[in-house]
Design a protein around this motif. Sequence first.
Motif, PDB file in Angstrom:
ATOM      1  N   ASP A 176       0.793  -1.078   0.047  1.00  0.00           N
ATOM      2  CA  ASP A 176      -0.047  -0.019  -0.189  1.00  0.00           C
ATOM      3  C   ASP A 176       0.849   1.337  -0.012  1.00  0.00           C
ATOM      4  O   ASP A 176       0.222   2.392   0.239  1.00  0.00           O
ATOM      5  CB  ASP A 176      -1.095  -0.017   1.330  1.00  0.00           C
ATOM      6  CG  ASP A 176      -0.387   0.197   2.650  1.00  0.00           C
ATOM      7  OD1 ASP A 176       0.852   0.188   2.701  1.00  0.00           O
ATOM      8  OD2 ASP A 176      -1.013   0.060   3.456  1.00  0.00           O
ATOM      9  N   TRP A 177       2.156   0.981  -0.126  1.00  0.00           N
ATOM     10  CA  TRP A 177       3.108   2.361  -0.190  1.00  0.00           C
ATOM     11  C   TRP A 177       2.665   3.264  -1.060  1.00  0.00           C
ATOM     12  O   TRP A 177       3.103   4.485  -0.745  1.00  0.00           O
ATOM     13  CB  TRP A 177       4.283   1.959  -0.118  1.00  0.00           C
ATOM     14  CG  TRP A 177       4.806   1.473  -1.509  1.00  0.00           C
ATOM     15  CD1 TRP A 177       4.892  -0.001  -1.892  1.00  0.00           C
ATOM     16  CD2 TRP A 177       5.889   2.148  -2.269  1.00  0.00           C
ATOM     17  NE1 TRP A 177       5.255   0.040  -3.016  1.00  0.00           N
ATOM     18  CE2 TRP A 177       5.956   1.205  -3.387  1.00  0.00           C
ATOM     19  CE3 TRP A 177       6.426   3.254  -2.326  1.00  0.00           C
ATOM     20  CZ2 TRP A 177       7.097   1.558  -4.537  1.00  0.00           C
ATOM     21  CZ3 TRP A 177       7.259   3.732  -3.345  1.00  0.00           C
ATOM     22  CH2 TRP A 177       7.382   2.731  -4.478  1.00  0.00           C
ATOM     23  N   LEU A 178       2.071   3.169  -2.213  1.00  0.00           N
ATOM     24  CA  LEU A 178       1.443   4.195  -3.319  1.00  0.00           C
ATOM     25  C   LEU A 178       0.203   4.392  -3.299  1.00  0.00           C
ATOM     26  O   LEU A 178      -0.243   4.985  -4.267  1.00  0.00           O
ATOM     27  CB  LEU A 178       2.195   3.557  -4.482  1.00  0.00           C
ATOM     28  CG  LEU A 178       3.602   3.806  -4.995  1.00  0.00           C
ATOM     29  CD1 LEU A 178       4.051   3.204  -6.266  1.00  0.00           C
ATOM     30  CD2 LEU A 178       3.953   5.292  -4.797  1.00  0.00           C
ATOM     31  N   ALA A 179      -0.484   4.054  -2.395  1.00  0.00           N
ATOM     32  CA  ALA A 179      -1.822   4.429  -1.923  1.00  0.00           C
ATOM     33  C   ALA A 179      -2.079   5.759  -1.753  1.00  0.00           C
ATOM     34  O   ALA A 179      -1.464   6.590  -1.156  1.00  0.00           O
ATOM     35  CB  ALA A 179      -2.441   3.548  -0.917  1.00  0.00           C
ATOM     36  N   GLY A 180      -2.930   6.405  -2.797  1.00  0.00           N
ATOM     37  CA  GLY A 180      -3.173   7.783  -2.608  1.00  0.00           C
ATOM     38  C   GLY A 180      -2.459   8.559  -3.621  1.00  0.00           C
ATOM     39  O   GLY A 180      -1.267   8.453  -4.040  1.00  0.00           O
ATOM     40  N   SER A 181      -3.148   9.540  -4.307  1.00  0.00           N
ATOM     41  CA  SER A 181      -2.604  10.229  -5.625  1.00  0.00           C
ATOM     42  C   SER A 181      -1.591  11.229  -5.232  1.00  0.00           C
ATOM     43  O   SER A 181      -0.656  11.725  -6.070  1.00  0.00           O
ATOM     44  CB  SER A 181      -3.599  11.260  -6.313  1.00  0.00           C
ATOM     45  OG  SER A 181      -4.326  11.954  -5.387  1.00  0.00           O
ATOM     46  N   SER A 182      -1.189  11.680  -3.883  1.00  0.00           N
ATOM     47  CA  SER A 182      -0.090  12.578  -3.483  1.00  0.00           C
ATOM     48  C   SER A 182       1.098  11.617  -3.292  1.00  0.00           C
ATOM     49  O   SER A 182       2.320  12.155  -3.174  1.00  0.00           O
ATOM     50  CB  SER A 182      -0.666  13.002  -2.088  1.00  0.00           C
ATOM     51  OG  SER A 182      -0.482  12.108  -1.135  1.00  0.00           O
ATOM     52  N   GLN A 183       0.993  10.286  -3.237  1.00  0.00           N
ATOM     53  CA  GLN A 183       2.172   9.419  -3.030  1.00  0.00           C
ATOM     54  C   GLN A 183       2.982   9.138  -4.568  1.00  0.00           C
ATOM     55  O   GLN A 183       2.225   8.701  -5.615  1.00  0.00           O
ATOM     56  CB  GLN A 183       1.778   8.187  -2.376  1.00  0.00           C
ATOM     57  CG  GLN A 183       0.925   8.266  -1.082  1.00  0.00           C
ATOM     58  CD  GLN A 183       2.037   8.810  -0.294  1.00  0.00           C
ATOM     59  OE1 GLN A 183       3.086   8.523   0.039  1.00  0.00           O
ATOM     60  NE2 GLN A 183       1.262   9.646   0.563  1.00  0.00           N
TER      61      GLN A 183
END
Length: 365
Positions: A156-163
């Motif tokens: 889940d380390w790239l979850a979110g458009s800000s990541q």
Amino acid sequence: MSTPLRAGLIGAGFIGGVHAHAIRSAGARLTRISDSTPQRADEAARRLGAEAASESAEALIAADDVDVVHICTPNATHAALADQAIAAGKAVVCEKPLATSWEDADRLVAAAERAGVVTAVPFVYRYYPTVRETRSLIADGQAGRLWLLHGSYLQDWLAGSSQTNWRVDPSQGGVSRAFGDIGVHWCDLMEFTTGHRITRLHARMSNAYSQRATADGMQAVGTEDGATVIFETDQGATGSLVASQVSLGRKNKLWFSFDGTDASYVFDQEQPDSLWIGGVVENRVVPRGPGTLSTAQGRGYSYLPAGHPQGYQDCFNAFVADVYGAVAGESPDGLPTFTDGRRSAMITEAVLVSAKNESWVEVPA
């Protein structure tokens, strides 16, 4: 070895630190380190305990006090750096993917074979004792006929458009992200553990987020957040894989179930100190340990008693120790080499073609 091997480390991010610890664990000297700038190399040398910083990757590769080159840089740089290390006659440990195209990976395999240098790609999940136990039990026939090979690799380390991260950029990470970064780990582990080879697959790629943050503001996503693959093997099994880097709550869940007619074997990388063995009459959960696992391979990689956790760094330490053993002339069983890196590049290319054409694609076994 009478004198310690001398290792040079290119790239000092998270995975570079893991390599540095493994280098020391194997009894080698970390003689040189380089990073994106000379200043960062100086800082990394202090932080990771290298004897000296090199002004560039090229200078490190050419240095007389480096026997083994560890490449831990963004994916798009791997092939060129590995080429230089091979030409210099150095052993090479290159982070996966070995290259962002099958053609480059194939060329590197041929170059390494001509030069006669030891090569390795860190498919380190092979080094969990419970994985080695499963491999040995399957090879011994205790699973019966394997017919269903399935699992997932979820983060889940790239979850979110800000990541964001350099891997999101195809020019640095390659055209495939979720499959090319973590899906290949699962496929390598499946083929290594079961002895089956993927011969045919159908893939879909998808995104949870249509845009991600970049230095230039929000941009359209150029690589996939997740991939699903169904496949067939050369021994008549079918299987499936789900790979995702945006599945909330999953930090590094590499999971498989290899189902046979006589037994099923389940491994979960987030709980690696136990092996689940399924049967018709009873199920068993076997703790990892030199006194609890039943095979020489399982016991051989169990360095601590049951109840004393072994994890990812321990696997990496064992992998690098095997690499250095190969440099010394040994033949470690299961050492992943550039040939395995080429195999992963081939499967990645098949996944990309299948997802683009929405069709089944043949994969040479």
